[in-house]
Design an enzyme around this catalytic site. Structure first.
Site, PDB file in Angstrom:
ATOM      1  N   GLY A  91      -6.529   3.370   3.391  1.00 49.89           N
ATOM      2  CA  GLY A  91      -5.040   3.356   2.961  1.00 49.89           C
ATOM      3  C   GLY A  91      -4.854   2.495   2.521  1.00 49.89           C
ATOM      4  N   GLY A  92      -3.017   2.791   2.543  1.00 46.32           N
ATOM      5  CA  GLY A  92      -2.932   1.869   1.289  1.00 46.32           C
ATOM      6  C   GLY A  92      -2.767   0.355   1.344  1.00 46.32           C
ATOM      7  N   ALA A 101      -5.721  -0.418   3.600  1.00 45.99           N
ATOM      8  CA  ALA A 101      -6.487  -1.474   4.060  1.00 45.99           C
ATOM      9  C   ALA A 101      -7.757  -0.422   4.178  1.00 45.99           C
ATOM     10  CB  ALA A 101      -6.867  -2.246   5.393  1.00 45.99           C
ATOM     11  N   ASP A 104       6.492   1.373  15.038  1.00 46.11           N
ATOM     12  CA  ASP A 104       6.165   2.104  14.155  1.00 46.11           C
ATOM     13  C   ASP A 104       5.748   3.444  14.599  1.00 46.11           C
ATOM     14  OD1 ASP A 104       6.267   3.297  11.469  1.00 46.11           O
ATOM     15  OD2 ASP A 104       4.356   1.877  11.208  1.00 46.11           O
TER      16      ASP A 104
END
Length: 794
Positions: free
Chosen positions: A25-26, A28, A139
């Site tokens: 991911g961005g 991690a 989220d």
């Protein structure tokens, strides 16, 4: 070999053997690993190297571990361990074998409405549990929902979750999450709540059943403004095969005002559960019932629906089946009596006794009601929710003029025998007569249970908990590295497994204390004593209690002797917890006559909260003076109570402090300003700053006291079209033309001077002097020394 492959085959902290890469991911990347200590497969989420030392990224990473550590639900990804070191930070969590709901939706497109509702039910159960612990996810989106191969749903990524101990104002209180799924209050930069998650669930259900998002536009700013202002299309109109009830649920969850949405996740869950069982239902709500009551009118809020019956029972509980009468029963022949007189006499006396019994009951139970007054009386109904229903409570209520009717239901996580619903609800009511008829729904044992989490509890406590869940227990003794003597190490069937009521659960209890390293010290500040003790037990720490004076609520941890996130300590190290011994009562201060600002200070000092603000435009008092307060000064009340006030003057809604947007892209800057409550106007200025970035703003950053809707002018950098004419003297024609092109200028008329004393073929004159600033694309005429060699010779 990339940096991720370098981990494969290594063993982290002497415990986690890395098996492979799961995803990147961005912020991690996630590794698949084997937990050598617990003999299980886990997922390890590692913070990317570039974010080490990034305070915001590290806070978000730690926040995820803290948020999920507070939770224990089969629909929420579990966290086993957290490691925070200077060079590496990782979270060890449950390994999930499946795909994201987003991937599934991209593959299948529009989902059948019942399938979508089934997934939504599981998501709501996860949120119901999270909200009960004070955690707001903030989220919720398909990318953060895992769909396992068995159809089970897991909610993940609590990185920006709002936890009970989070400061009141944080960066993540602004517009967070993915713009397609955020609530209007998130898009507007206002405070988030449980209702924000419910809105996001509504958007997801909308997308699942229709195959499209409710709001789509070219820019995130536009979508955010649509979330705030626009009404979504009715899903039933887009897809007529969707039941009207499902469409009603979606639109209620997506109401612009949080107060107009479902009161909590459980209410929405119940509504979906009901529409699955009754697809033809058309709900009523407070705005459409118009006073109608009775059978057939189902409140979408799922309140006061006495006719739902078994629909209140949670999934997993079986409805009792009606026994069918045997078809042979009517064929059994009885021998006829030689005389009918004894039979008739017996039937008569039996009937007479029944009439006397029923008549006596009616006289005792209902006769007092015949003499009640028809005048409505004020009656304050007690709050009975959470109380255990016993014969003693029933007698007490009857002595207080209640007439009690008891129903059975099941609510997971609530104590058995506890009251989970009451009708009417607590508070002042106007009743006819002197008797209050109240219906209580009592939590009962379901036909199917799950084994409760008793790990690391004392064996005696575990046995008591299992008995409370209508489960028997037996004990077997084992050795264990981490557990204290007498603590439960594991169970069979395992914790969370489904079992029938009355099943015997084997408790494996440690018979000797082991020595090893404790887990990372948990952050227990602000938790209740019971919550802190549970976290310390799970991390292999002992504790000592000291009481101190504090403004915090009673039995709240205000200090811990070992700093949170400390690692490398021996198992069962003693940590001292200082807890508040303050009384939960406080005295209401006098607010009338004070300014609004002073009233806020007085409330804060007394441990009270400001409630609603009302305004009196006709008051002769100075503007901003407190005229009334909802609770009289000098009253003893619980700390944390909200006090409503009335203020002189016209209501003014103030925007937030003006944000700092210098140097930011103009779209990002506009979004921040709109979220803070300002109207944005752009003016473009020629500048050498990066194009389309903010170089100035009409109101300085940090300024306060402006009303909502105040205009802020943002000055945006625009690339200059001006250029300076270069010096061309001495260049050849080709060199001069190339230089002009590089300066965004054009070569004009070329003339030749055969009598020039300078080097032939070079520029000796230009129509505009060097260093003159001109518009781009300007033509520059030049004169070349010598004859024009390109001209034909006659």
């Amino acid at each position: 070999m990339n940096k991720y492959e370098a981990f494969i085959g290594k063993v982290l902290d002497g415990r986690y053997k890395i098996l492979g890469l799961v995803g990147v991911g961005g912020m991690a990347f996630v590794l698949k690993a084997e937990d050598l200590a617990m003999n299980r497969i886990v997922a390890i989420k590692v913070l990317n190297d570039q974010y080490n030392g990034d305070e915001q990224a590290e806070k978000r990473f730690i926040n995820e571990s803290k948020a999920v550590a507070m939770l224990s639900s089969k629909h929420i990804v579990g966290i086993y361990d957290v490691a925070i070191y200077p060079d590496i930070k990782y979270i060890v969590m449950e390994f999930l074998d499946g795909i994201t709901l987003k991937e599934y939706m991209d593959k299948k497109g529009k989902l059948p409405w019942k399938e979508a509702c089934n997934y939504t039910l599981q998501i709501l159960r996860a949120l119901e549990h999270a909200h009960s612990k004070g955690v707001v996810h903030r989220d919720i989106k398909p990318q953060n929902i895992m769909l396992l191969h068995n159809g089970e749903i897991k909610v993940t990524d609590f990185g920006i979750a709002k936890t009970p101990n989070m400061p009141a104002v944080t960066i993540t209180d602004k517009a967070i999450g993915t713009v397609y799924y955020i609530s209007p209050e998130q898009a507007g930069g206002k405070e988030t709540s449980y209702a924000s998650d419910i809105y996001s669930v509504g958007v997801m259900l909308y997308e699942m059943v229709t195959g499209e998002l409710p709001f789509v536009a070219d820019s995130p700013v536009t979508i955010a403004m649509m979330q705030i202002n626009d009404t979504p299309k009715d899903p039933h109109q887009l897809c007529p095969d969707i039941p009207v009830g499902v469409s009603q649920i979606i639109l209620k969850a997506m109401a612009k005002s949080p107060d107009d949405r479902f009161t909590d996740a459980h209410s929405m869950l119940k509504a979906i559960d009901y529409v699955i069982k009754n697809p033809d239902v058309v709900f009523a709500d407070e705005s459409s019932k118009n006073g109608r009551t009775g059978k057939g009118v189902i409140d979408i809020n799922m309140e006061d629906n006495d006719d739902l019956g078994d629909d209140l029972v949670a999934s997993g509980e079986k409805k009792p089946k009606k026994k069918k009468r045997s078809r042979f029963a009517n064929k059994i022949k009885e021998k006829q009596s030689s005389s009918l007189f004894p039979v008739i006499t017996g039937v008569f006396f039996a009937f007479f006794i029944v009439v006397l019994t029923v008549g006596g009951y009616i006289l005792i139970k209902w006769l007092p009601l015949l003499f009640q007054s028809d005048e409505p009386n004020e009656f304050y109904v007690r709050d009975l929710l959470g109380m255990e229903y016993t014969d003693a409570l029933k007698s007490e209520l009857e002595s207080q003029s209640y007439m009690v009717t008891v129903k059975e239901g099941y609510y997971p996580g609530r104590g058995f025998g506890k009251i989970i619903l009451q009708d009417p609800t607590s508070g002042p009511k106007r009743l006819t007569g002197e008797i209050c008829r109240i219906t209580l729904t009592v939590n009962k044992y379901p036909d199917e249970l799950t084994v409760p989490d008793v790990k690391y509890r004392k064996a005696s406590d575990a046995e008591r908990i299992l008995k409370k869940y209508n489960l028997d227990s037996t004990v077997e003794y084992v050795t264990d590295t981490f557990a204290n003597e007498g603590q439960v190490v594991r169970t069979y069937p395992e914790i969370g497994a489904s079992v029938d009521a009355g099943r015997t659960v084997t408790l494996y209890v440690c018979k000797g204390s082991g020595t090893s390293t404790a887990k990372m010290m948990p952050d227990v500040l602000g938790l209740t004593l019971d919550e802190a003790i549970k976290k310390l037990d799970e991390a292999y720490y002992k504790y000592k209690i000291e009481q101190v004076e504090s403004l915090k609520p009673k039995n709240t941890v205000v200090e811990q002797s070992i700093a949170p996130y400390t690692t490398g300590l021996e198992a069962w190290t003693v940590v001292t917890l200082k807890i508040s011994k303050q009384s939960n009562m406080t005295t209401v201060p006098k607010l009338t006559g004070e300014t609004f600002e002073r009233a806020q200070e007085l409330l804060s000092a007394a441990g009270l909260n400001l409630g609603r603000k009302f305004y009196d435009e006709n008051s002769s008092e100075p503007v901003g003076t407190v005229l009334q307060q909802s609770i009289e000064d000098g009253t003893e009340i619980l700390t944390g109570t909200e006090i409503d006030i009335t203020i002189s003057g016209k209501k003014i809604v103030y925007a937030d402090a003006v944000p700092e947007v210098l140097g930011k892209d103009f779209i990002e800057a506009q979004l921040e300003m709109v979220q803070a409550g300002y109207v944005v106007k752009f003016e473009y200025v020629i500048s050498d700053k990066p194009e389309n970035t903010v170089i100035n703003q009409s109101i300085a950053a940090g300024s306060e006291g402006y009303e909502e809707g105040t205009e802020v002018v943002l000055y945006i950098a625009e690339a200059s079209n001006k250029t300076k004419v270069p010096k061309l003297f001495g260049m050849t024609l080709v060199e001069a033309e190339q230089l002009l092109i590089s300066k965004n200028l054009r070569l004009g008329e070329v003339t030749y001077d055969p009598e020039s004393p300078f080097t032939p073929g070079t520029v000796v004159e230009q129509s505009i002097l060097a260093e003159t600033e001109v518009d781009g694309e300007t033509y520059i005429n030049i004169t070349i020394s010598g004859a024009d060699t390109s001209a034909p010779v006659e």
